[in-house]
Design an enzyme around this catalytic site. Structure first.
Site, PDB file in Angstrom:
ATOM      1  N   THR A 108       5.123   0.724   1.565  1.00  0.00           N
ATOM      2  CA  THR A 108       5.076   1.979   2.997  1.00  0.00           C
ATOM      3  C   THR A 108       3.376   1.528   3.636  1.00  0.00           C
ATOM      4  OG1 THR A 108       6.089   3.348   2.125  1.00  0.00           O
ATOM      5  CG2 THR A 108       4.675   3.920   3.610  1.00  0.00           C
ATOM      6  N   CYS A 139      17.205  11.170   3.840  1.00  0.00           N
ATOM      7  CA  CYS A 139      17.630  12.038   4.448  1.00  0.00           C
ATOM      8  C   CYS A 139      16.416  13.535   3.961  1.00  0.00           C
ATOM      9  CB  CYS A 139      19.295  12.461   4.371  1.00  0.00           C
ATOM     10  SG  CYS A 139      19.942  14.297   5.104  1.00  0.00           S
TER      11      CYS A 139
HETATM   12  C1  LIG Z   1      10.760   1.079  -1.132  1.00  0.00           C
HETATM   13  C2  LIG Z   1      10.814   0.698   0.030  1.00  0.00           C
HETATM   14  C3  LIG Z   1       9.908   1.237   0.891  1.00  0.00           C
HETATM   15  C4  LIG Z   1       8.528   1.414   0.271  1.00  0.00           C
HETATM   16  O1  LIG Z   1       8.332   1.341  -1.051  1.00  0.00           O
HETATM   17  P1  LIG Z   1       7.080   2.347  -1.312  1.00  0.00           P
HETATM   18  O2  LIG Z   1       6.194   1.476  -2.134  1.00  0.00           O
HETATM   19  O3  LIG Z   1       8.108   3.410  -1.591  1.00  0.00           O
HETATM   20  O4  LIG Z   1       5.820   2.753  -0.508  1.00  0.00           O
HETATM   21  C5  LIG Z   1       9.653  -0.029   1.665  1.00  0.00           C
HETATM   22  N1  LIG Z   1      10.859  -0.674   2.367  1.00  0.00           N
HETATM   23  C6  LIG Z   1      12.194  -0.588   1.680  1.00  0.00           C
HETATM   24  C7  LIG Z   1      13.101  -1.799   2.334  1.00  0.00           C
HETATM   25  C8  LIG Z   1      12.592   0.199   0.734  1.00  0.00           C
HETATM   26  O5  LIG Z   1      13.020  -0.414  -0.524  1.00  0.00           O
END
Ligand SMILES: *Cc1c(COP(=O)(O)O)cnc(C)c1O
Length: 396
Positions: free
Chosen positions: A75, A329
């Site tokens: 993220t 969700c």
């Molecule tokens: C899990 C995921 C994220 C978020 O990753 P985090 O490390 O949990 O912040 C972003 N993009 C995709 C495609 C994901 O599967």
């Protein structure tokens, strides 16, 4: 006590590999130093550990270690990439091209950039979940500065043809970012071969710890400049200030080392289990439909609709299997997934869809037991479903 449920939700997160846990624990206790402390052995040891982890991350994706920036997860990496590149390129243009099936960690920062005056084109996808490259090419404008296209989709597992998109971007001198949180460690990812300038990934999707991720930032010909999100201390080459979580970095490094060493064998084994799962479900039930491209997808992904069944009800009726619909969700009422809607599925079929994520620790016995439990509940719910009765009477 009941046994722990069978875990088939590997797109949400994966368990930390015990080898990863063993590697990182000493850095919580004995070797607890701050990697930025330059004046004593605790700091030197921490710094060495972080740098060797950085090499392990770089090796997995074909990058130079100096091109890896540690973050808190995908993220943050996506936010840094999109915001950092858009703000740095603002003089050159204000247009960004992305895709409707992206993760919220891309869609939301893009929406924020729109509020700040950028224009974003979100391309549709075909019914198999893949982008039409001619449509992407047609969307590019002289003022397009950035393309952001995910590598593997987190719901339907489809893999976009990033190398082809990389060639389009490079020919026009447009920066290409990819959210590769689902693909790194599962399929081969080589940043030079894909032609990406920025690539986000995260440890907890590849059997590492939660709370650490990375952004690949191209440094070659010419180095890509980003505006940082965080200020304070100038860690990570000024791109991400803040004390590094040394133990998490070490765990991420070990997770990447293992993924690289075992990728080919693991992908074959996981894909065989995934295929067996689909075969079991289809032989036990009618009306099981695959969502997304059948071949161009992650080895561990299966997304299927069970006609006539509400997926939320199915998952709650099957506590012995840990599963998800895949759509993020947050409300109490399930919303049809924006990804499945983008494939053209009607709301009813989208709400009948379940995402299975098979992983490193999934066994054949678990696949059998999960398929049996799901098939039993699908049958039970269909007996109660007027929609299914109507469909049957129509003679499907
Ligand atoms: C899990 C995921 C994220 C978020 O990753 P985090 O490390 O949990 O912040 C972003 N993009 C995709 C495609 C994901 O599967």
């Amino acid at each position: 006590m009941v046994d722990a449920p069978i875990y088939l939700d590997c797109h949400s997160t994966t368990p930390c590999d015990p080898r990863v846990a063993d590697a990182l624990i000493p850095y919580l206790t004995r070797d607890f130093g701050n990697a930025a402390s330059r004046t004593h052995a605790f700091g030197w040891k921490a710094s060495e550990a972080v740098e060797s982890a950085r090499e392990q991350l770089a090796a997995l994706i074909g990058a130079d270690p100096r091109e890896i920036v540690f973050t808190s997860g995908a993220t943050e990496s996506n936010n840094l990439a999109l915001r950092g590149a858009a703000l740095a390129l603002r003089e050159r243009g204000d247009h960004i091209v992305s895709c409707v099936t992206e993760h919220r960690a891309v869609l939301d920062p893009l929406a924020e950039l729109v509020r700040e005056g950028f224009r974003v084109t979100r391309l549709p996808v075909r019914s198999d979940g893949l982008l039409d490259l001619a449509e992407l090419e047609a969307a590019l404008e002289p003022r397009t500065v950035l393309i952001s296209i995910m590598h593997a989709n987190n719901e339907i597992g489809v893999l976009q043809d990033l190398a082809a998109i990389g060639r389009l971007a490079r020919a026009r001198d447009i920066v290409l970012h990819s959210d590769a949180a689902q693909s790194v460690g599962k399929v081969p990812v080589d940043v030079r071969q894909l032609g990406v300038d920025l690539l986000a990934f995260t440890a907890h999707k590849l059997y590492g710890p939660k709370g650490v991720g990375a952004l690949y930032v191209r440094r070659r010909r010419p180095p890509l400049r980003l505006v940082p999100l965080l200020h304070g201390g100038g860690h990570e080459g000024g791109l991400r200030s803040g004390t590094l979580p040394v133990a998490l970095c070490v765990g991420f490094g070990e997770a990447c080392r293992i993924a690289g060493a075992e990728l080919a064998d693991e992908a074959a084994r996981v894909a065989a289990l995934r295929d067996a799962l689909l075969a079991r479900l289809q032989s036990a039930l009618e009306g099981v439909e695959l969502n997304g491209h059948a071949e161009q997808r992650l080895p561990g992904n299966l997304n299927v609709s069970f006609a006539g069944v509400e997926a939320e009800a199915l998952l709650l009726a099957t506590p012995e299997v840990a599963l998800s619909t895949g759509s993020a969700c947050t409300s109490s009422k399930p919303e049809p997934s924006h990804v499945l809607r983008a494939l053209g599925l009607d709301a009813m079929r989208a709400l009948a869809s379940v995402r299975f994520g098979v992983g490193r620790f999934t066994t054949a016995a678990e696949i059998d037991a999960a398929a049996q439990a799901i098939a039993r509940q699908v049958q039970r719910l269909r007996e109660l479903s007027p929609a299914w009765e109507r469909r049957r009477r129509r003679g499907h």
